[in-house]
Scaffold this motif. Structure first.
Motif, PDB file in Angstrom:
ATOM      1  N   LEU A 145      88.232  49.890  20.490  1.00 48.16           N
ATOM      2  CA  LEU A 145      87.190  50.341  19.579  1.00 48.16           C
ATOM      3  C   LEU A 145      86.480  49.104  19.050  1.00 48.16           C
ATOM      4  N   THR A 146      85.206  48.964  19.408  1.00 47.39           N
ATOM      5  CA  THR A 146      84.435  47.778  19.056  1.00 47.39           C
ATOM      6  C   THR A 146      83.688  48.019  17.751  1.00 47.39           C
ATOM      7  N   SER A 147      83.873  47.121  16.801  1.00 46.78           N
ATOM      8  CA  SER A 147      83.204  47.244  15.510  1.00 46.78           C
ATOM      9  C   SER A 147      81.809  46.635  15.578  1.00 46.78           C
ATOM     10  N   LEU A 148      80.811  47.454  15.265  1.00 43.29           N
ATOM     11  CA  LEU A 148      79.434  46.971  15.174  1.00 43.29           C
ATOM     12  C   LEU A 148      79.067  46.575  13.754  1.00 43.29           C
ATOM     13  N   GLY A 149      79.938  46.905  12.808  1.00 44.43           N
ATOM     14  CA  GLY A 149      79.683  46.569  11.418  1.00 44.43           C
ATOM     15  C   GLY A 149      78.534  47.368  10.843  1.00 44.43           C
ATOM     16  N   MET A 150      77.838  46.761   9.901  1.00 41.54           N
ATOM     17  CA  MET A 150      76.711  47.405   9.229  1.00 41.54           C
ATOM     18  C   MET A 150      75.444  47.131  10.034  1.00 41.54           C
ATOM     19  N   LEU A 151      74.952  48.146  10.705  1.00 43.00           N
ATOM     20  CA  LEU A 151      73.790  47.994  11.574  1.00 43.00           C
ATOM     21  C   LEU A 151      72.493  48.069  10.780  1.00 43.00           C
ATOM     22  N   SER A 152      71.470  47.375  11.263  1.00 43.20           N
ATOM     23  CA  SER A 152      70.126  47.611  10.740  1.00 43.20           C
ATOM     24  C   SER A 152      69.712  49.025  11.138  1.00 43.20           C
ATOM     25  N   LEU A 153      68.760  49.580  10.439  1.00 36.31           N
ATOM     26  CA  LEU A 153      68.340  50.949  10.749  1.00 36.31           C
ATOM     27  C   LEU A 153      67.771  51.074  12.165  1.00 36.31           C
ATOM     28  N   PRO A 154      66.951  50.122  12.652  1.00 35.58           N
ATOM     29  CA  PRO A 154      66.512  50.230  14.048  1.00 35.58           C
ATOM     30  C   PRO A 154      67.675  50.183  15.035  1.00 35.58           C
ATOM     31  N   ASP A 155      68.654  49.312  14.778  1.00 31.89           N
ATOM     32  CA  ASP A 155      69.813  49.231  15.674  1.00 31.89           C
ATOM     33  C   ASP A 155      70.666  50.491  15.578  1.00 31.89           C
ATOM     34  N   TYR A 156      70.762  51.056  14.376  1.00 29.86           N
ATOM     35  CA  TYR A 156      71.518  52.293  14.203  1.00 29.86           C
ATOM     36  C   TYR A 156      70.868  53.423  14.984  1.00 29.86           C
ATOM     37  N   ALA A 157      69.536  53.534  14.890  1.00 29.16           N
ATOM     38  CA  ALA A 157      68.828  54.577  15.636  1.00 29.16           C
ATOM     39  C   ALA A 157      69.033  54.400  17.140  1.00 29.16           C
ATOM     40  N   ALA A 158      68.945  53.155  17.605  1.00 31.69           N
ATOM     41  CA  ALA A 158      69.142  52.899  19.035  1.00 31.69           C
ATOM     42  C   ALA A 158      70.559  53.262  19.464  1.00 31.69           C
ATOM     43  N   THR A 159      71.553  52.954  18.617  1.00 34.21           N
ATOM     44  CA  THR A 159      72.943  53.283  18.949  1.00 34.21           C
ATOM     45  C   THR A 159      73.150  54.790  18.995  1.00 34.21           C
ATOM     46  N   LEU A 160      72.548  55.510  18.061  1.00 29.37           N
ATOM     47  CA  LEU A 160      72.648  56.968  18.074  1.00 29.37           C
ATOM     48  C   LEU A 160      72.077  57.537  19.377  1.00 29.37           C
ATOM     49  N   LEU A 161      70.953  57.008  19.809  1.00 18.52           N
ATOM     50  CA  LEU A 161      70.303  57.531  21.013  1.00 18.52           C
ATOM     51  C   LEU A 161      71.073  57.202  22.286  1.00 18.52           C
ATOM     52  N   GLN A 162      71.986  56.244  22.227  1.00 15.77           N
ATOM     53  CA  GLN A 162      72.773  55.869  23.404  1.00 15.77           C
ATOM     54  C   GLN A 162      74.163  56.502  23.405  1.00 15.77           C
ATOM     55  N   SER A 163      74.504  57.215  22.319  1.00 18.57           N
ATOM     56  CA  SER A 163      75.857  57.752  22.178  1.00 18.57           C
ATOM     57  C   SER A 163      75.895  59.238  22.503  1.00 18.57           C
ATOM     58  N   HIS A 164      77.065  59.706  22.900  1.00 16.35           N
ATOM     59  CA  HIS A 164      77.254  61.108  23.270  1.00 16.35           C
ATOM     60  C   HIS A 164      77.955  61.911  22.178  1.00 16.35           C
ATOM     61  N   LEU A 202      66.172  63.108   5.713  1.00 16.59           N
ATOM     62  CA  LEU A 202      66.574  62.096   6.686  1.00 16.59           C
ATOM     63  C   LEU A 202      65.973  60.760   6.277  1.00 16.59           C
ATOM     64  N   ASN A 203      66.752  59.697   6.435  1.00 13.79           N
ATOM     65  CA  ASN A 203      66.234  58.368   6.134  1.00 13.79           C
ATOM     66  C   ASN A 203      64.868  58.165   6.798  1.00 13.79           C
ATOM     67  N   PRO A 204      63.869  57.637   6.064  1.00  7.24           N
ATOM     68  CA  PRO A 204      62.517  57.515   6.635  1.00  7.24           C
ATOM     69  C   PRO A 204      62.467  56.751   7.950  1.00  7.24           C
ATOM     70  N   HIS A 205      63.289  55.701   8.094  1.00 11.05           N
ATOM     71  CA  HIS A 205      63.282  54.929   9.338  1.00 11.05           C
ATOM     72  C   HIS A 205      63.830  55.773  10.497  1.00 11.05           C
ATOM     73  N   LEU A 206      64.849  56.570  10.231  1.00 13.20           N
ATOM     74  CA  LEU A 206      65.386  57.433  11.284  1.00 13.20           C
ATOM     75  C   LEU A 206      64.414  58.560  11.609  1.00 13.20           C
ATOM     76  N   ALA A 207      63.772  59.108  10.578  1.00 16.11           N
ATOM     77  CA  ALA A 207      62.770  60.149  10.819  1.00 16.11           C
ATOM     78  C   ALA A 207      61.614  59.608  11.656  1.00 16.11           C
ATOM     79  N   GLN A 208      61.218  58.376  11.374  1.00 20.91           N
ATOM     80  CA  GLN A 208      60.148  57.762  12.149  1.00 20.91           C
ATOM     81  C   GLN A 208      60.566  57.556  13.602  1.00 20.91           C
ATOM     82  N   ALA A 209      61.831  57.179  13.815  1.00 17.59           N
ATOM     83  CA  ALA A 209      62.324  56.995  15.181  1.00 17.59           C
ATOM     84  C   ALA A 209      62.254  58.299  15.967  1.00 17.59           C
ATOM     85  N   LEU A 210      62.606  59.415  15.336  1.00 15.95           N
ATOM     86  CA  LEU A 210      62.513  60.715  16.015  1.00 15.95           C
ATOM     87  C   LEU A 210      61.063  61.110  16.248  1.00 15.95           C
TER      88      LEU A 210
END
Length: 403
Positions: A283-302, A203-211
């Motif tokens: 469908l809203t395009s968020l484009g290329m997210l930073s890793l912190p924003d990507y982690a936050a988006t994952l945690l808010q999605s179902h 897992l990407n280190p930034h995502l692993a750190q978020a978990l």
């Protein structure tokens, strides 16, 4: 008479011309690890580039010298890769960064060992091997970090053949294959690597750190609304973006009316115009997210939907499942991620009605467990260890210059 047009070299010829801009330096020098990258832009270190930098970090201490070579022109100084993580203990010979686009040919030494990260970078090793051959020296072996079946990126034609030819260097090539699924596929194709080492991706280190910061406990999702996150890369045919849209529309038309709460549709990957469906959903395009924003988006999605017409599993469906999303993806030759995690289900991208049915199952499961605190469960396709432990356990041989 037909109009005349100027000759333009094929893309591979331009790459080969860049690779040929090498010159063999005189004298004897300590071995150097030369890491070939598609680019050196620090803000675009995602996925495959991030992984190859991890492999470079593992291999670098085994070599007295270290250099990164970008096959794209170097960006401005403030936007370049940060080499400080590679500089510790190298005060006498700090890591270098170069490209193949300067006015002066790039000097290479007879003791260089190449780490190639994609098929075009193998052209650089081929040019280097040619220089050694003209001096009567055998080619040095090289590492080839294979992170997808790149011939499949192209229709049958010249680029397909050239990408596949990068797998044909026999004993000179140590293939480090990023995923067991991809390694099985390459074995079935009977490519002639000198040796193959397969690793499950970490897992990407930034995502692993978020978990880890959450104690590997996933917070409850809202129960009164639904967020579906799509992996949206319209410019990459292997990600089947039209199939994502068709599946979403079939789901919206057939099953959305039964849901009482609001539905948010998000797309992450590469920027594109927002997509408005016939019922008004967008469908809203968020484009290329930073890793912190990507982690936050994952945690808010179902629910997540991510297709990949490739034997490589692709990171997004695995990351989505690790962060607690119910996921719709696809199987491919040698790949069935539904066996890797209970929240992953397959749907054929070319059958939108089946994609919609899989989305319905995913939405039902996601809303049923939305209000609960749940443990984060890594898919079996991912390695539970960080990349450095992962590579160490894989026992990757250390290559040395040929005698």
């Amino acid at each position: 008479m037909p109009a005349s047009v100027a000759y333009a070299p094929a893309a591979f010829a331009e790459a080969a011309e860049g690779a040929s801009r090498l010159r063999l330096a005189a004298g004897t020098h300590p071995p150097r690890l030369t890491v070939c990258l598609p680019h050196a832009h620090k803000d675009h270190v995602f996925g495959g580039v991030s992984s190859v930098l991890e492999l470079a970090r593992f291999l670098a201490p085994r070599y007295p010298r270290l250099r990164f070579v970008s096959l794209s022109p170097l960006p401005e100084a403030g936007s370049r890769l940060d080499l400080s993580p590679f500089a510790k203990g190298r005060e006498a010979a700090p890591p270098e960064l170069a490209d193949l686009h300067g006015d002066t040919p790039l000097a290479v030494d007879a003791g260089d060992i190449f780490l190639c990260s994609f098929w075009r970078s193998v052209l650089v090793w081929e040019a280097f091997a040619g220089l050694l051959g003209r001096q009567g020296r055998p080619a040095n072996p090289f590492y080839y970090f294979i992170q997808d079946w790149e011939p499949g990126f192209y229709p049958l034609g010249l680029d397909h053949l050239l990408a596949e030819a990068s797998y044909g260097h026999g004993q000179s090539c140590l293939a480090v294959v990023n995923s067991l699924e991809l390694a099985r596929f390459l074995a079935q194709k009977r490519y002639g690597f000198g040796r193959t080492v397969a690793v499950r991706p970490s897992l990407n280190p930034h995502l692993a750190q978020a978990l880890s910061a959450l104690g590997r406990k996933l917070p409850p999702r809202p129960t009164d609304r639904l967020t579906i996150l799509a992996y949206g890369r319209p410019g990459h045919p292997r990600n089947c973006f039209p199939a994502v849209l068709d599946g979403l529309w079939r789901w919206l038309a057939a099953f959305r009316p039964a849901l009482p709460g609001p539905v948010t549709l998000l797309s992450a990957g590469t920027p594109h115009e927002n997509i408005v469906f016939p019922d008004g959903s967008e469908l809203t395009s968020l484009g290329m997210l930073s890793l912190p924003d990507y982690a936050a988006t994952l945690l808010q999605s179902h629910v997540g939907i991510a297709f990949m017409a490739s034997p490589h599993p692709s990171y997004p469906p695995l990351e989505m499942a690790a962060f607690g999303l119910e996921v719709v993806t696809n199987a491919f030759a040698g790949k069935d991620l539904s066996k890797a995690h209970p929240a992953i289900r397959n749907a054929p991208p070319h059958r939108p009605a089946e994609t919609a049915a899989a989305l319905r199952e995913a939405v039902t499961a996601a809303l049923a467990g939305a209000g609960q605190l749940r443990p984060a469960v890594l898919p079996a396709s991912l390695c539970p260890d960080g990349w450095q432990t992962n590579f160490r356990r894989a026992a990757i041989p250390i290559l040395r210059p040929s005698a």
